[in-house]
Motif scaffolding. Structure first.
Motif, PDB file in Angstrom:
ATOM      1  N   ALA A   1       0.862  -1.297   0.051  1.00 29.60           N
ATOM      2  CA  ALA A   1       0.012   0.106  -0.039  1.00 29.60           C
ATOM      3  C   ALA A   1       0.936   1.316  -0.119  1.00 29.60           C
ATOM      4  O   ALA A   1       2.166   1.154   0.379  1.00 29.60           O
ATOM      5  CB  ALA A   1      -0.979   0.124   1.238  1.00 29.60           C
TER       6      ALA A   1
ATOM      7  N   TYR B   1      -8.561   1.030  -3.720  1.00 22.79           N
ATOM      8  CA  TYR B   1      -9.007   0.231  -2.588  1.00 22.79           C
ATOM      9  C   TYR B   1      -8.481   1.047  -1.347  1.00 22.79           C
ATOM     10  O   TYR B   1      -7.153   0.943  -0.922  1.00 22.79           O
ATOM     11  CB  TYR B   1      -8.665  -1.105  -2.743  1.00 22.79           C
ATOM     12  CG  TYR B   1      -9.503  -1.945  -3.557  1.00 22.79           C
ATOM     13  CD1 TYR B   1     -10.616  -2.202  -3.000  1.00 22.79           C
ATOM     14  CD2 TYR B   1      -8.854  -2.452  -4.649  1.00 22.79           C
ATOM     15  CE1 TYR B   1     -11.585  -3.172  -3.875  1.00 22.79           C
ATOM     16  CE2 TYR B   1      -9.660  -3.316  -5.468  1.00 22.79           C
ATOM     17  CZ  TYR B   1     -10.828  -3.704  -5.149  1.00 22.79           C
ATOM     18  OH  TYR B   1     -11.649  -4.363  -5.985  1.00 22.79           O
TER      19      TYR B   1
ATOM     20  N   VAL C   1      -7.634   1.434   2.275  1.00 18.24           N
ATOM     21  CA  VAL C   1      -7.353   0.578   3.875  1.00 18.24           C
ATOM     22  C   VAL C   1      -7.995   1.324   4.749  1.00 18.24           C
ATOM     23  O   VAL C   1      -7.547   2.570   5.332  1.00 18.24           O
ATOM     24  CB  VAL C   1      -6.021   0.245   3.915  1.00 18.24           C
ATOM     25  CG1 VAL C   1      -5.646  -0.556   5.288  1.00 18.24           C
ATOM     26  CG2 VAL C   1      -5.270  -0.233   2.661  1.00 18.24           C
TER      27      VAL C   1
ATOM     28  N   ARG D   1      -9.396  -3.566   6.762  1.00 14.25           N
ATOM     29  CA  ARG D   1     -10.018  -4.029   5.672  1.00 14.25           C
ATOM     30  C   ARG D   1      -9.962  -2.930   4.485  1.00 14.25           C
ATOM     31  O   ARG D   1      -9.783  -1.949   4.460  1.00 14.25           O
ATOM     32  CB  ARG D   1     -11.500  -4.129   6.010  1.00 14.25           C
ATOM     33  CG  ARG D   1     -11.736  -5.209   7.068  1.00 14.25           C
ATOM     34  CD  ARG D   1     -13.056  -5.429   7.494  1.00 14.25           C
ATOM     35  NE  ARG D   1     -13.183  -6.582   8.458  1.00 14.25           N
ATOM     36  CZ  ARG D   1     -13.306  -7.740   8.218  1.00 14.25           C
ATOM     37  NH1 ARG D   1     -12.862  -8.412   7.070  1.00 14.25           N
ATOM     38  NH2 ARG D   1     -13.134  -8.607   9.300  1.00 14.25           N
ATOM     39  N   ILE D   2     -10.269  -3.486   3.240  1.00 15.21           N
ATOM     40  CA  ILE D   2     -10.011  -2.600   2.041  1.00 15.21           C
ATOM     41  C   ILE D   2     -11.833  -2.050   1.747  1.00 15.21           C
ATOM     42  O   ILE D   2     -12.635  -3.089   1.849  1.00 15.21           O
ATOM     43  CB  ILE D   2      -9.706  -3.496   0.905  1.00 15.21           C
ATOM     44  CG1 ILE D   2     -10.269  -4.473   0.362  1.00 15.21           C
ATOM     45  CG2 ILE D   2      -8.133  -3.578   1.259  1.00 15.21           C
ATOM     46  CD1 ILE D   2      -9.993  -5.291  -0.894  1.00 15.21           C
ATOM     47  N   ARG D   3     -11.656  -0.794   1.249  1.00 16.48           N
ATOM     48  CA  ARG D   3     -13.080  -0.147   0.904  1.00 16.48           C
ATOM     49  C   ARG D   3     -12.923   0.061  -0.429  1.00 16.48           C
ATOM     50  O   ARG D   3     -12.201   1.026  -0.692  1.00 16.48           O
ATOM     51  CB  ARG D   3     -13.394   0.947   1.982  1.00 16.48           C
ATOM     52  CG  ARG D   3     -13.203   0.494   3.079  1.00 16.48           C
ATOM     53  CD  ARG D   3     -14.492  -0.541   3.502  1.00 16.48           C
ATOM     54  NE  ARG D   3     -14.579  -0.960   5.156  1.00 16.48           N
ATOM     55  CZ  ARG D   3     -15.208  -1.909   5.462  1.00 16.48           C
ATOM     56  NH1 ARG D   3     -15.933  -2.764   4.709  1.00 16.48           N
ATOM     57  NH2 ARG D   3     -15.287  -2.131   6.852  1.00 16.48           N
ATOM     58  N   GLU D   4     -13.836  -0.262  -1.411  1.00 13.74           N
ATOM     59  CA  GLU D   4     -13.697   0.217  -2.677  1.00 13.74           C
ATOM     60  C   GLU D   4     -14.284   1.630  -2.568  1.00 13.74           C
ATOM     61  O   GLU D   4     -15.255   2.035  -2.030  1.00 13.74           O
ATOM     62  CB  GLU D   4     -14.383  -0.610  -3.421  1.00 13.74           C
ATOM     63  CG  GLU D   4     -14.544  -0.204  -5.110  1.00 13.74           C
ATOM     64  CD  GLU D   4     -15.407  -0.991  -6.140  1.00 13.74           C
ATOM     65  OE1 GLU D   4     -16.255  -0.579  -6.504  1.00 13.74           O
ATOM     66  OE2 GLU D   4     -15.114  -2.218  -5.856  1.00 13.74           O
TER      67      GLU D   4
ATOM     68  N   VAL E   1      -3.843   3.531   0.316  1.00 16.23           N
ATOM     69  CA  VAL E   1      -4.648   2.826  -0.564  1.00 16.23           C
ATOM     70  C   VAL E   1      -3.759   1.600  -1.124  1.00 16.23           C
ATOM     71  O   VAL E   1      -2.286   1.600  -1.012  1.00 16.23           O
ATOM     72  CB  VAL E   1      -4.688   3.745  -1.930  1.00 16.23           C
ATOM     73  CG1 VAL E   1      -5.722   4.782  -1.620  1.00 16.23           C
ATOM     74  CG2 VAL E   1      -3.440   4.283  -2.590  1.00 16.23           C
ATOM     75  N   VAL E   2      -4.455   0.425  -1.578  1.00 16.04           N
ATOM     76  CA  VAL E   2      -3.719  -0.575  -1.913  1.00 16.04           C
ATOM     77  C   VAL E   2      -3.080  -0.402  -3.381  1.00 16.04           C
ATOM     78  O   VAL E   2      -3.677  -0.176  -4.298  1.00 16.04           O
ATOM     79  CB  VAL E   2      -4.603  -1.970  -2.015  1.00 16.04           C
ATOM     80  CG1 VAL E   2      -4.043  -3.381  -2.427  1.00 16.04           C
ATOM     81  CG2 VAL E   2      -5.453  -2.083  -0.480  1.00 16.04           C
TER      82      VAL E   2
ATOM     83  N   ASP F   1     -13.886  -5.843  -2.049  1.00 18.03           N
ATOM     84  CA  ASP F   1     -14.670  -4.991  -1.091  1.00 18.03           C
ATOM     85  C   ASP F   1     -15.033  -5.628   0.285  1.00 18.03           C
ATOM     86  O   ASP F   1     -15.458  -6.621   0.310  1.00 18.03           O
ATOM     87  CB  ASP F   1     -15.829  -4.113  -1.519  1.00 18.03           C
ATOM     88  CG  ASP F   1     -16.278  -2.967  -0.819  1.00 18.03           C
ATOM     89  OD1 ASP F   1     -15.093  -2.130  -0.036  1.00 18.03           O
ATOM     90  OD2 ASP F   1     -17.266  -2.812  -0.332  1.00 18.03           O
TER      91      ASP F   1
ATOM     92  N   VAL G   1      -7.140  -7.136   5.217  1.00 20.95           N
ATOM     93  CA  VAL G   1      -5.750  -7.127   4.598  1.00 20.95           C
ATOM     94  C   VAL G   1      -4.865  -6.860   5.622  1.00 20.95           C
ATOM     95  O   VAL G   1      -5.287  -6.123   6.742  1.00 20.95           O
ATOM     96  CB  VAL G   1      -5.663  -6.227   3.493  1.00 20.95           C
ATOM     97  CG1 VAL G   1      -6.661  -6.712   2.349  1.00 20.95           C
ATOM     98  CG2 VAL G   1      -5.884  -4.860   4.071  1.00 20.95           C
TER      99      VAL G   1
ATOM    100  N   ALA H   1      -1.743  -4.477   5.321  1.00 19.74           N
ATOM    101  CA  ALA H   1      -1.245  -3.479   4.400  1.00 19.74           C
ATOM    102  C   ALA H   1       0.055  -3.248   4.902  1.00 19.74           C
ATOM    103  O   ALA H   1       0.429  -2.867   5.914  1.00 19.74           O
ATOM    104  CB  ALA H   1      -2.114  -2.230   4.547  1.00 19.74           C
TER     105      ALA H   1
END
Length: 374
Positions: free
Chosen positions: A32, A318, A320, A324-327, A352-353, A362, A366, A368
Motif C-alpha cells: 500500500a 481500495y 485501507v 479492511r479494504i473499501r472500494e 491505498v492498496v 470490497d 488485509v 497492508a
C-alpha cells in the motif's frame, strides 16, 4: 472440582486465542501507499540531437593547396582567417589578364597617335601636291598610308572596347577567386570538425571545415504526432545524456517545425529547444534524452498509478480502513508515468492498496505493508 473448572477455563482461553490467531493469519498481505500532496510535473519524454544555432560549413572556393587551417577545437574571433588556400596560380592569371588589358588599351592609344601624325603629314603633302611642289607618286603614297591607318584605328575602336570589357569580367573573376583564397570567421566561434588538413590540395566546392558558436546550442527534438497538441513554444525543457549520469541542462522550446515524417517507425515532427547557458558538456551531434514540461502544479494530491483501477462505472481505489479494504470511487486529473492526480475521493495520507490484486474484493481483511512508510 476447582481444579477441573480451572482446566476448562484455560482450554476455553486457548481455544479463543487460536481462533484469533487463525483470523489474523487469514488476512491477505498487500502493498500500500499513502496519498500525498506534492509537486506534479507532466512531461513529454522523447529524444533529440544537439546542434549549434549559428553554424557554417566552409567549402573550398577555388582549387589549390591549403596553407592555413585551424585544428578542431580552436576558438576564433569574428573576422579571423579560418582558411587560406595558396593563391599563387590565381595571382599569375590575374596579372596576365591585367597586362593584356593594358596592352589592348595601349594598342588603341598608339594607333590614334599614329593616325594623328599620318593625318598631319597627309594634309601637308596634299597642300604641296596642289601647289605642284610634290610628286604624284609621293602624294598617293601618303594618302594610301592615311587610309590604312584610319582603317586600323576604326578596327581597334570597335575591337578594343569589347576586348577590354571581356577582360574586365575575367579580371573580376580572378579577383574574386583571389579573395576566395581566404575565408574569415563570420562570427566568434569554434572549429569543431575539419575535413581537410594543411598541405592538402582541394578542389572548388570540397568541404573543408565546420564552424559554429558552441556557446549557443539547441536540441532538435523528435515530437511524436500524438504529443503535438501538448507541446508548445515557450515550454521548459530538460536535457540529459547518458554520457553524464545525473546531470541535466535547461532549455526552452523555441520552435515547432510543422512537418510530420516517418522516422524509425515513429511519426514525428521536430521541436527546436534552445539550451540555456552554461551548455558545457553538450557537443554538436550528441544524442540526448529530452523532457518537455507541458504542465505543472506546486501541489496536487497523488497516488501511484498502480493504485488506480477501473471498471464500467469509472475509476476507483481500495482504501485501507481499519484493516479492511473499501472500494472508493475517485475522480482523476492529470497523470504521469508513475502517479495519478486524485481530484475527489481521497484525502492526504489515506492509504491505498497497490496492484496487481489477486482475488480481493470490497471488505476483505488485509495486512497492508505501506511502501512509503518503510
Amino acid at each position: 472440582m476447582t481444579r477441573q473448572v480451572l482446566i476448562g477455563a484455560i482450554a476455553i482461553v486457548a481455544l479463543l486465542a487460536g481462533v484469533g490467531l487463525c483470523a489474523r493469519d487469514s488476512a491477505v498481505v498487500v502493498d500500500a501507499a499513502r496519498a500525498r500532496e506534492q509537486a506534479l510535473e507532466i512531461v513529454v519524454a522523447t529524444n533529440g540531437k544537439v546542434e549549434p544555432i549559428a553554424k557554417a560549413q566552409v567549402r573550398a572556393r577555388l582549387d589549390g593547396r591549403i596553407v592555413e587551417i585551424p585544428d578542431p577545437g580552436v576558438r576564433v574571433d569574428a573576422g579571423e582567417v579560418i582558411l587560406r588556400i595558396d593563391g599563387g596560380p590565381v595571382d599569375s592569371e590575374l596579372a596576365a589578364a591585367r597586362s593584356e588589358r593594358l596592352a589592348a588599351l595601349d594598342s588603341l592609344r598608339a594607333a590614334r597617335d599614329k593616325f594623328s601624325r599620318v593625318a598631319k603629314l597627309a594634309a601637308t603633302d596634299q597642300m604641296l601636291f596642289e601647289k605642284k611642289a610634290l610628286a604624284r607618286e609621293r602624294y598617293e603614297e601618303s594618302q594610301a598610308e592615311l587610309r590604312e591607318v584610319r582603317a586600323r584605328v576604326s578596327h581597334l575602336e570597335t575591337e578594343v572596347p569589347l576586348r577590354v570589357e571581356a577582360l574586365d569580367h575575367e579580371i573580376a573573376e580572378w579577383e574574386a577567386r583571389r579573395s576566395a583564397s581566404e575565408v574569415r570567421a563570420p562570427f566568434a566561434g569554434t572549429v569543431y570538425r575539419t575535413d581537410a588538413k594543411r598541405g592538402q590540395t582541394v578542389q572548388l566546392g570540397d568541404p573543408v571545415l565546420h564552424f559554429a558558436d558552441l556557446q549557443r546550442l539547441r536540441v532538435r527534438a523528435n515530437v511524436d504526432q500524438v504529443d503535438l497538441g501538448r507541446v508548445e513554444v515557450g515550454q521548459p525543457v530538460r536535457i540529459a545524456s547518458n554520457a553524464y549520469p545525473g546531470r541535466t541542462w535547461k532549455a526552452r522550446m523555441a520552435e515547432i517545425v510543422p512537418n510530420v515524417v516517418l522516422k524509425e517507425s515513429r511519426r514525428v515532427a521536430e521541436g527546436l529547444a534552445e539550451v540555456a547557458p552554461p551548455s558545457e558538456g553538450l557537443v554538436p551531434g550528441m544524442t540526448v534524452d529530452v523532457e518537455v514540461l507541458v504542465d505543472a502544479s506546486p501541489g496536487a494530491l497523488q497516488v501511484p498509478a498502480e493504485a488506480v483501477f477501473s471498471d464500467a462505472a469509472g475509476s476507483f481505489v481500495y482504501l485501507v480502513d481499519e484493516g479492511r479494504i473499501r472500494e472508493t470511487r475517485v475522480r482523476l486529473g492529470r497523470s504521469t508515468v508513475a502517479t495519478v492526480e486524485v481530484i475527489e475521493g481521497l484525502s492526504e495520507e489515506d492509504p491505498v492498496v497497490l496492484g496487481p490484486l489477486v482475488d480481493l474484493k470490497d471488505g476483505d481483511e488485509v495486512d497492508a505493508r505501506l511502501r512509503d512508510d518503510g
